[in-house]
Enzyme design. Structure first.
Site, PDB file in Angstrom:
ATOM      1  CB  CYS A 136      -0.907   0.030   1.233  1.00  0.00           C
ATOM      2  SG  CYS A 136      -2.313  -1.055   1.088  1.00  0.00           S
ATOM      3  CG  ASP A 194      -8.392  -5.136  24.034  1.00  0.00           C
ATOM      4  OD1 ASP A 194      -7.978  -6.138  24.664  1.00  0.00           O
ATOM      5  OD2 ASP A 194      -8.113  -3.970  24.352  1.00  0.00           O
TER       6      ASP A 194
END
Length: 173
Positions: A93, A143
């Site tokens: 990228c 998380d």
């Protein structure tokens, strides 16, 4: 060689890519595409995904919150930060000038739904940045809720639409 759309080819494309694949050279080696000849312009991509969670998590998110704090706020910031870090995470990228990132999260009956919109005025699109924003936001949700639901699952991450560049406007059918 077969690409993701099922097309086959052995010859290098006009830009030296094998079988017309832009991130592979004529010998089959991975390469970063040279975008220097492309015009700059407004580009936008929208991606979505969700984190499947338990009824306990849904109730907590709709009520007093989860034990670690404001899960949706943390995930929103994580998604924005993820979009900005995409070229550090995805090897081919380009680092591009992101002009805006918006990450929306909503609590559904069985999931946290995530939509990321990323904008640039650069030479290449921001689909990977939008996908990364959704994925990193999803990881942050996992998380934040793992104490209540260790089985939470990130799913259905995909590009919904993109605008700008050579291909113009595209919307998921």
């Amino acid at each position: 060689m077969t690409d993701n759309a099922g097309r086959t080819g052995d010859a290098a494309g006009a830009d030296g890519a094998a079988g017309g694949l832009t991130h592979v050279d004529a010998s089959g080696a991975a390469r970063m595409v040279d975008v220097s000849a492309k015009d700059t312009g407004a580009r936008r991509a929208v991606a979505s995904g969700k984190v499947l969670v338990s009824a306990e998590v849904v109730a907590a998110l709709r009520g007093d919150g989860v034990p670690k704090g404001d899960a949706l706020a943390v995930a929103r910031i994580a998604g924005i930060m993820g979009a900005k870090q995409t070229p550090s995470l995805i090897p081919l990228c380009h680092p591009i000038a992101i002009t805006g990132v918006k990450v929306d999260l909503s609590v559904a009956d069985d999931a946290v739904e995530i939509v990321a919109t990323v904008k640039t005025t650069d030479r290449t699109g921001v689909e990977m940045e939008a996908l990364t924003a959704v994925t990193v936001a999803g990881l942050a949700v996992v998380d934040m809720v793992k104490a209540l639901d260790p089985a939470a699952v990130i799913t259905d991450v995909r590009v919904e639409s993109k605008e700008g560049g050579k291909t113009g406007h595209w919307v998921r059918p």
